[in-house]
Design an enzyme around this catalytic site. Structure first.
Site, short mmCIF file in Angstrom:
data_model
loop_
_atom_site.label_atom_id
_atom_site.label_comp_id
_atom_site.label_asym_id
_atom_site.label_seq_id
_atom_site.Cartn_x
_atom_site.Cartn_y
_atom_site.Cartn_z
N HIS A 156 0.80 -1.23 0.00
CA HIS A 156 0.00 0.00 0.00
C HIS A 156 0.83 1.27 0.00
CE1 HIS A 156 -3.96 -1.90 0.90
NE2 HIS A 156 -3.19 -2.81 1.46
N LYS A 168 -8.56 13.98 4.52
CA LYS A 168 -7.67 12.82 4.53
C LYS A 168 -6.64 13.06 5.61
CE LYS A 168 -6.67 13.83 0.13
NZ LYS A 168 -6.78 12.59 -0.61
N ARG A 169 -5.82 12.04 5.95
CA ARG A 169 -4.75 12.26 6.92
C ARG A 169 -3.89 13.45 6.48
NH1 ARG A 169 -4.15 8.34 11.21
NH2 ARG A 169 -2.13 9.29 11.63
N LYS A 226 0.61 14.48 0.78
CA LYS A 226 -0.75 14.74 0.30
C LYS A 226 -0.96 16.22 -0.03
CE LYS A 226 -2.65 10.87 2.99
NZ LYS A 226 -3.28 9.90 2.06
N THR A 260 -8.70 6.45 -1.91
CA THR A 260 -10.05 5.90 -2.02
C THR A 260 -11.07 7.01 -1.76
OG1 THR A 260 -9.75 5.12 0.26
CG2 THR A 260 -9.59 3.48 -1.49
N LYS A 306 -14.86 8.07 -3.49
CA LYS A 306 -16.10 8.38 -2.76
C LYS A 306 -16.68 9.71 -3.20
CE LYS A 306 -14.03 5.99 1.05
NZ LYS A 306 -13.06 6.15 2.14
#
Ligand code: 26Q
Length: 820
Positions: free
Chosen positions: A364, A555-556, A561, A663, A667
């Protein structure tokens, strides 16, 4: 002898449900019906539901046994389930009925549902993916169950003080967990520590004996997982660590009873708390023990079940598949070898064949700091016999490598399970690859990089193992449950088929020119935006006009990111407005949510920055009606269910080549958001599905990032010198416009982003990001154009259902079949 099939007795109609709720109020809660609070009623409903789930769980097990089905066991250190009540009611198709029953009884089911705590037994993407997989497995009638740890404390709850994150303990079972079924009768004993004594068999073979170990008991708790339609109920089996009743005889014999008890109690620490980080916890003994605990409990459970139907371990892999969710359960390979060789006396080569045919590994992450390494000395202390086996696996494996590539010492060094630089360490990723018959990444790009960047030697050595399984999400939780407004429209338009066949959504394209359909679609979005707006207003006292663009990054918090890129752009828009008199053409609300790992300083500073920027912008009358910024605290599954349906613009802006899949991106898009995103992870495949016109692509590609960083040619200062926009933003930060009371608070980030070869190349993508955002502004202003793009996003997300993902795993890797 023919066994009779188990019959499900409980009915799902109004009369039986009402009756059972009343009975549980009396017999389980010991209350008079007239005294039952709303909360009692909720608990009684959960128990009535549990009765039904348990019956169906027994029926499902019976069905699997009858056909001796091959089963898949998903080994994962994390499961991010989210609330169960509403999800179970949805999947059993009795949500409306139960709402009605509650109304008749004088209660509000929504309030009961809102009071359920999220079981947050995971950090983020990896744990949530596991939960979506379980939903799809059950919906598809596939014999697949989850194995994990019954943490007493889940992921910390986040609260915000003066813009900073504070962590609170998450004792998630405070109000009980009515759904779970304790199975103390199926407890297992897990040995730890001790030493290996060498002995010999009567025939003179080496016979290692693991002796003097401590033991912990693993007690299973089953959480039923009901598929859509309510027929198949699989389970998630979570093991809690309990002290064994055997005392440390040495201490005990010396009369120190209390110390002996205390040592035993300490062993219950093993399942006490989930590690709240996505890396850097290596070296922590407790974490290693957790990983072994999961593996040991899981395998004992599996072999017991196998032995109940079969004695011949040569057939083990015909009945058992184990999927390793990242390397955290990689010790499965070693534990299974130990069991087969030491306990079942199977010869090594045969045992190895069985082990590899059983195990498969999903990677992952590509981030080097997240690859697990455990020091040899720690493994030797905790699992002495396992260390021997690791060495044996390694030496046999390296012999094979050597015979294929004679005298290539560099290759041997790279492929070894043992890293010899500095103190010796075990490379868990190499162990997982060598011990598995399948290695997969989680998106096309990621799987390519797994082959070419992460494991090039292993790929060359055994290319057939490597494959891709693009992630997905379950449409039951993320559309049907989270977005009832949209779900009702979809069912109205297409019937219910889309719920279990998401490709049906393609048919929405036939309605794209139907102005009434478009209006209804956007009306659903507006309803969701108003709901979220009200929530934000009541919790944060920030007023967000429903007509503004809801632009969301949830998100985290992590540098890769690039929440920072988003914030820099927000600051840019604000300065354009107040310093340069340039108004945005649409009103926008920039919403953020996400937790930072408690020890990750930069991530925590980013949270502070978002709050500081929000404070200035939200209180500036010049920005009123044009820009708003909000940070929604305590991001978790239940909050995501509020956020996702209300989103117009989904921020998926990681540096290309860093986000394995993502992911959240799926969504949001499924629920009619447009993505502003980089060419990274599953974004690429989403773009392929929806087309360039319906996706705001920007930024460098993975090869460009890699090349620049490899050659050392990324000089952010040059970009800065040529960009008046970036200079203006950085000047504002350095002049403390967002930190008037704390001078220099954000200097670190200016310095960091201007450092040569800054790893995530924020400034390299700033211009193209800001241009993409301008395109968004222009398109959003054209209501009809935007509506069409939003609908096409929903219509073209069929690929990203975990139903598709699970069918691919089932066919290509696990070789399991539906048992209807
Ligand atoms: C490892 C060792 C010690 C302590 C913690 C860990 C640890 C824990 C969690 C390492 C990694 C994780 C989680 C990783 C994760 O969530 N990865 C995400 O997985 C998603 C599902 O495949 C992808 O969509 C995301 O792109 C990826 O970041």
């Amino acid at each position: 002898m023919k066994r009779s099939n188990f019959k499900v007795r409980k009915k799902n109609d109004r009369v039986s449900l009402t009756e059972d709720i009343r009975n549980h109020v009396i017999y389980s809660l010991s209350k008079e019906v007239k005294d039952a609070s709303e909360w009692d009623a909720g608990k009684a409903l959960a128990l009535a539901l549990r009765d039904r789930l348990v019956e169906r769980m027994i029926e499902t097990r019976d069905r699997y046994r009858r056909v001796k089905a091959k089963r898949m066991y998903y080994f994962s250190i994390e499961y991010l389930l989210g609330r169960c009540l509403g999800n179970n009611l949805c999947n059993m198709e009795i949500l409306d009925l139960c709402e009605d029953i509650f109304k008749d009884l004088g209660y509000d089911l929504d309030e009961v549902r809102a009071s359920e705590r999220d079981p947050a037994l995971g950090n983020g993407g990896l744990g949530r993916l596991a939960a979506c997989f379980l939903d799809s497995l059950a919906t598809l009638d596939l014999p697949g169950c989850g194995y994990g740890i019954h943490y007493e404390y889940g992921l910390f709850r986040q609260s915000i003080h003066n813009g900073y994150q504070k962590e609170l303990a998450d004792y998630w079972m405070k109000e009980g967990m009515p759904l779970q079924v304790a199975r103390p009768d199926q407890s297992v004993i897990v040995p730890l520590y001790g030493r290996v004594e060498s002995a010999a068999t009567p025939s003179g073979d080496y016979l290692p004996m693991w002796v003097d170990w401590d033991d912990i008991i693993g007690v299973p708790y089953d959480i039923p997982v009901v598929g859509y339609g309510g027929k198949t109920v699989n389970y998630l089996r979570l093991f809690a660590a309990r002290a064994s009743e055997n005392f440390d005889m040495d201490i005990f014999n010396h009369g120190d009873y209390i110390r002996a008890v205390q040592r035993k109690i300490e062993s219950e620490m093993v399942s006490k708390v989930l590690y709240p980080t996505e890396s850097v916890s290596f070296g922590k003994e407790l974490r290693l023990v957790q990983e072994y605990f999961l593996v040991a409990c899981g395998l004992r459970d599996i072999t017991r079940r196998f032995l109940a139907q079969n004695k011949n371990f040569e057939e083990f892999a015909d009945y058992v598949a184990i999927q390793l969710n990242d390397t955290h359960p990689a010790l499965t390979v070693v534990e299974l070898m130990r069991y087969l060789v030491d306990e079942r006396r199977i010869e090594w080569d045969k045992a190895w064949e069985i082990t590899r045919a059983t195990c498969a590994y999903t990677n992952h992450t590509l981030l080097p700091e997240a690859l697990e390494l455990w020091s040899v000395s720690l493994i030797e202390k905790v699992l002495p016999r396992h260390l021997q086996i690791i060495y044996e696996i390694n030496s046999r494996f390296l012999k094979k490598v050597e015979s294929k590539y004679p005298a290539d010492n560099e290759k041997l060094r790279r492929m070894s399970l043992i890293c010899e630089d500095g103190t010796k360490k075990v490379r868990m990723a190499n162990l997982a690859v060598v011990g598995s018959h399948s290695v997969n990444g989680v998106s096309e790009l990621h799987s390519e990089l797994v082959k070419t960047r992460l494991f090039p030697d292993f790929y060359e050595f055994a290319p057939q193992k490597f494959n891709n399984k693009t992630n997905g999400v379950t449409p039951r939780r993320w559309m049907l449950k989270a977005n009832p407004a949209l779900a009702a429209l979809l069912t109205d338009t297409l019937g219910k088929g889309w719920i279990t066949d998401l490709n049906e959504l393609h048919k929405l394209e036939e309605h794209i020119n139907d102005s009434e359909f478009r209006a209804r679609f956007m009306e659903a979005k507006r309803t969701n935006k108003i709901k979220l707006g009200n929530f934000i207003n009541s919790t944060l006292d920030i007023n967000i006009p429903p007509d503004s663009i809801f632009d969301i990054q949830a998100k985290r918090i992590h540098e890769y990111k690039r929440q920072l890129l988003n914030v820099l752009h927000v600051i840019h828009l604000y300065l354009e407005l107040v310093d340069n008199d340039v108004e945005p053409s649409c009103s926008r609300a920039f919403l953020f949510a996400g937790k930072a790992a408690p020890g990750y300083w930069e991530a925590k500073q980013i949270i502070k920055l978002i709050h500081s920027v929000a404070k200035v912008i939200n209180n500036d009358p010049r920005a009123e009606g044009l820009l708003k910024v909000a940070f929604l605290p305590d991001y978790r599954v239940s909050l995501a269910e509020k956020i996702v349906p209300a989103c117009d613009v989904s921020e998926q802006i990681s540096t290309a080549g860093t986000e394995a899949s993502g992911t959240g991106n799926m969504k949001f898009a499924m629920n009619g958001a447009l993505t502003v995103g980089t060419y990274d992870g599953a974004n690429i495949e989403m773009l392929e599905e929806v087309g360039q016109d319906n996706f705001y692509l920007f930024g460098l590609k993975q090869e460009e990032v890699e090349k620049a960083l490899r050659e050392g040619s990324y000089h952010p200062r040059e970009i800065y010198n040529h960009s008046p926009e970036i200079r203006q933003v950085f000047t504002a930060l350095l002049e403390n416009r967002f930190s008037p009371d704390e001078p220099d608070l954000f200097r670190w980030l200016v310095d960091k982003l201007l450092t040569d070869n800054e790893q995530y190349m924020h400034l390299a993508d700033f211009k193209s990001y800001s241009e993409a955002q301008k395109r968004i502004d222009r398109d959003y202003a054209e209501k009809e154009i935007w509506a069409a793009k939003a609908i096409l996003n929903t219509a073209r997300m069929g690929k990203f259902s975990t139903d598709r993902t699970m069918l691919e795993y089932a066919e290509d890797i696990w070789k399991i079949k539906a048992v209807k």
